[in-house]
Design a protein around this motif. Structure first.
Motif, short mmCIF file in Angstrom:
data_model
loop_
_atom_site.label_atom_id
_atom_site.label_comp_id
_atom_site.label_asym_id
_atom_site.label_seq_id
_atom_site.Cartn_x
_atom_site.Cartn_y
_atom_site.Cartn_z
N SER A 244 0.83 -1.21 0.00
CA SER A 244 0.00 0.00 0.00
C SER A 244 0.86 1.26 0.00
O SER A 244 0.43 2.30 -0.47
N LYS B 4 1.52 2.95 2.51
CA LYS B 4 1.00 3.89 3.50
C LYS B 4 1.43 3.49 4.90
O LYS B 4 1.49 2.31 5.23
N TRP C 38 0.89 3.03 8.94
CA TRP C 38 -0.28 2.64 9.73
C TRP C 38 0.09 2.49 11.19
O TRP C 38 1.24 2.27 11.54
N VAL D 248 -4.94 3.77 9.08
CA VAL D 248 -4.05 3.89 7.93
C VAL D 248 -3.96 5.37 7.59
O VAL D 248 -4.98 6.04 7.39
N GLU E 258 -2.60 8.60 5.28
CA GLU E 258 -2.36 8.89 3.88
C GLU E 258 -0.92 9.33 3.61
O GLU E 258 -0.39 9.06 2.55
N GLU E 259 -0.32 9.99 4.57
CA GLU E 259 1.01 10.55 4.36
C GLU E 259 1.98 10.09 5.44
O GLU E 259 1.63 10.09 6.62
N PRO E 260 3.20 9.69 5.04
CA PRO E 260 4.22 9.38 6.05
C PRO E 260 4.69 10.68 6.70
O PRO E 260 4.29 11.77 6.29
N ASP F 152 -10.38 5.35 7.00
CA ASP F 152 -9.03 4.89 7.33
C ASP F 152 -8.94 4.19 8.68
O ASP F 152 -7.85 3.92 9.17
N ASP G 269 5.89 2.63 9.62
CA ASP G 269 6.09 3.74 8.68
C ASP G 269 6.16 3.20 7.27
O ASP G 269 6.67 2.10 7.05
N ALA G 270 5.65 3.93 6.33
CA ALA G 270 5.67 3.51 4.93
C ALA G 270 7.09 3.58 4.40
O ALA G 270 7.83 4.51 4.72
N SER H 159 8.89 5.80 -1.26
CA SER H 159 8.50 5.36 -2.61
C SER H 159 9.58 5.73 -3.61
O SER H 159 10.24 6.76 -3.49
#
Length: 130
Positions: free
Chosen positions: A20, A22, A24, A34, A36-38, A84, A124-125, A128
């Protein structure tokens, strides 16, 4: 009804949210927020969301839920009035597997998490690839 240990919950959410991208935050009774932004303050941001949207008041939107059966057979996800905020209910937690019984159980777990606000894990995501 059986309870699920923290490590099992973490493993389940890692599988559910794999790919994902994302971040969480997991709370003690299996509710996951969850984000939307780290970034900084993930636990604080998730706690603020769950403080507002976790506690149940029947007769309003906080009492509503939807039950999603997991394809892998390990349980269900119970949603609420915030997109979320989702609660995991493991297969062994509910003797009655009807969506109504599972949903009420999941809603109860969300209510406990929304009132106690005990974070047990922050994921943490990954950054990317750009």
């Amino acid at each position: 009804m059986a309870t699920v240990d923290t490590e099992t919950l973490i493993d389940a959410w890692r599988r559910l949210l794999a790919g994902s991208g994302k971040p969480w935050v997991l709370f003690e009774h299996g509710t996951c927020v969850v984000l939307e932004e780290p970034g900084a303050g993930l636990a604080d941001r998730a706690t603020g969301i769950l403080r507002e949207y976790g506690p149940v008041s029947v007769g309003g939107p906080a009492g509503d839920f939807r039950v999603l059966e997991l394809n892998n057979g390990e349980g269900w996800l119970v949603t609420c009035h915030h997109p979320d905020v989702v609660t995991f209910v493991a297969l062994e937690e509910s003797e009655d597997t009807s969506h109504l019984a599972v949903g009420i159980h999941g809603r109860s777990k969300r209510d406990q998490d929304g009132r106690h606000l005990h974070v047990v894990h922050v994921e943490d995501a990954p950054a990317s690839a750009g």
